[in-house]
Design an enzyme around this catalytic site. Structure first.
Site, mmCIF file in Angstrom:
data_model
loop_
_atom_site.group_PDB
_atom_site.id
_atom_site.type_symbol
_atom_site.label_atom_id
_atom_site.label_comp_id
_atom_site.label_asym_id
_atom_site.label_seq_id
_atom_site.Cartn_x
_atom_site.Cartn_y
_atom_site.Cartn_z
ATOM 1 N N CYS A 3 35.826 -11.054 -43.997
ATOM 2 C CA CYS A 3 35.756 -9.758 -44.665
ATOM 3 C C CYS A 3 36.968 -9.565 -45.584
ATOM 4 O O CYS A 3 38.031 -10.155 -45.384
ATOM 5 C CB CYS A 3 35.695 -8.647 -43.630
ATOM 6 S SG CYS A 3 34.145 -8.638 -42.702
ATOM 7 N N CYS A 50 36.166 -13.573 -34.390
ATOM 8 C CA CYS A 50 35.575 -12.229 -34.504
ATOM 9 C C CYS A 50 34.859 -11.819 -33.226
ATOM 10 O O CYS A 50 34.580 -10.647 -33.027
ATOM 11 C CB CYS A 50 34.610 -12.177 -35.685
ATOM 12 S SG CYS A 50 33.189 -13.264 -35.514
ATOM 13 N N CYS A 71 36.013 -3.216 -34.518
ATOM 14 C CA CYS A 71 35.336 -3.315 -35.814
ATOM 15 C C CYS A 71 34.416 -4.540 -35.844
ATOM 16 O O CYS A 71 33.250 -4.446 -36.241
ATOM 17 C CB CYS A 71 36.373 -3.369 -36.925
ATOM 18 S SG CYS A 71 35.687 -3.260 -38.589
ATOM 19 N N CYS A 72 34.919 -5.686 -35.398
ATOM 20 C CA CYS A 72 34.087 -6.900 -35.359
ATOM 21 C C CYS A 72 32.920 -6.736 -34.390
ATOM 22 O O CYS A 72 31.821 -7.230 -34.642
ATOM 23 C CB CYS A 72 34.919 -8.107 -34.942
ATOM 24 S SG CYS A 72 35.925 -8.829 -36.258
ATOM 25 N N CYS A 128 42.118 -8.935 -42.589
ATOM 26 C CA CYS A 128 41.073 -9.818 -42.040
ATOM 27 C C CYS A 128 41.033 -11.180 -42.719
ATOM 28 O O CYS A 128 40.772 -12.194 -42.074
ATOM 29 C CB CYS A 128 39.707 -9.152 -42.170
ATOM 30 S SG CYS A 128 39.620 -7.537 -41.390
HETATM 31 S S1 SF4 Z 1 36.491 -9.174 -40.068
HETATM 32 FE FE1 SF4 Z 1 37.629 -7.240 -40.361
HETATM 33 S S2 SF4 Z 1 36.310 -5.845 -41.570
HETATM 34 FE FE2 SF4 Z 1 35.064 -7.598 -40.837
HETATM 35 S S3 SF4 Z 1 34.101 -6.811 -39.022
HETATM 36 FE FE3 SF4 Z 1 35.968 -7.867 -38.342
HETATM 37 S S4 SF4 Z 1 37.660 -6.352 -38.334
HETATM 38 FE FE4 SF4 Z 1 35.864 -5.466 -39.421
#
Ligand code: SF4
Length: 232
Positions: free
Chosen positions: A200, A228, A117-118, A205
């Site tokens: 986020c 991240c 996701c990051c 997170c």
């Molecule tokens: S902090 Fe969480 S929601 Fe944001 S990009 Fe990374 S995993 Fe995704």
């Protein structure tokens, strides 16, 4: 010798020369060497580095990664920074919306594979967005976490082939608080609600730190993940 080789040598020399320099002097060095090919990145947890940079380089680009998962307060802080500081705020977005990402990977990827996701929502957009710059500054500080304890004030970012600055690397939280108070610097209002590091909004997170914890303890708490990927 290539430009990148020159910049690598320049960064390595500056890391030594500027280690003890005040943050504004480090930023002035970047402005003098790179001009408009220098930018500041901000998570909009606070506007400290944006404020410092604008004081020596009015009109400096301030790059913000809009992951699509931010707290409303973070978006509000970005808009306030754009309204009150002499900076040019640039918002970078991922290639896919959250809905498109959900359709491809399933909902709540942040809970199942936060690294992916990051990578999709932070690392790729930043790498793309930094394409037009030769140098970038961050708000990394050595006292934030063990993984940041050796952050140089200037470094060669070999992965991106750019000069990377951390003008407040040597600052403590007390230094930040003093600068904020003396200069009326904008802060993300979530800092008054008990958050000590703001990323986020999903609970996996960003959470408020537990009793006796501080700094980045609430980020991806309990997962073993501490960064991240932007700064790895
Ligand atoms: S902090 Fe969480 S929601 Fe944001 S990009 Fe990374 S995993 Fe995704």
């Amino acid at each position: 010798m290539s430009l990148a080789t020159d910049y690598e040598a320049l960064a390595n020399a500056a890391a030594v020369e500027l280690e003890e320099a005040p943050a504004q002097e480090i930023l002035r060095w970047a402005a003098e060497h790179f001009g408009k090919r220098f930018c500041v990145t901000s998570s909009m947890e606070d506007a400290v580095v944006a404020h410092l940079a604008s004081s020596v380089f009015p009109g400096v680009d301030v790059v913000f990664l809009d992951t699509g998962y931010h707290f409303a307060e973070t978006i509000g802080t970005r808009d306030a920074v754009a309204a009150v500081l002499p900076v040019n705020v640039i918002t970078l977005k991922p290639l896919q919306t959250v809905a498109e990402q959900d359709a491809r990977y399933g909902a709540n990827l942040h809970d199942r594979d936060p690294d992916l996701c990051c990578s999709l929502r932070k690392v790729e957009p930043l790498n793309r967005g930094l394409g037009g710059y030769d140098a970038w500054a961050t708000g990394l500080r050595r006292d934030e976490s063990p993984s940041r304890a050796n952050t140089p004030v200037v470094a060669w970012d070999a992965k991106r082939r750019k000069v990377k600055l951390a003008p407040i690397a040597r600052w403590t939280q007390a230094d930040v608080d003093a600068y904020v108070a003396a200069n009326g610097v904008l802060l993300n209002p979530l800092l008054w609600e008990g958050y000590t590091s703001i990323g986020c909004s999903p609970l996996s997170c960003t959470a408020k730190p537990g009793e006796g914890e501080q700094g980045r303890a609430g980020r991806w708490a309990g997962s073993g993940k501490t960064e991240c990927g932007i700064h790895l």
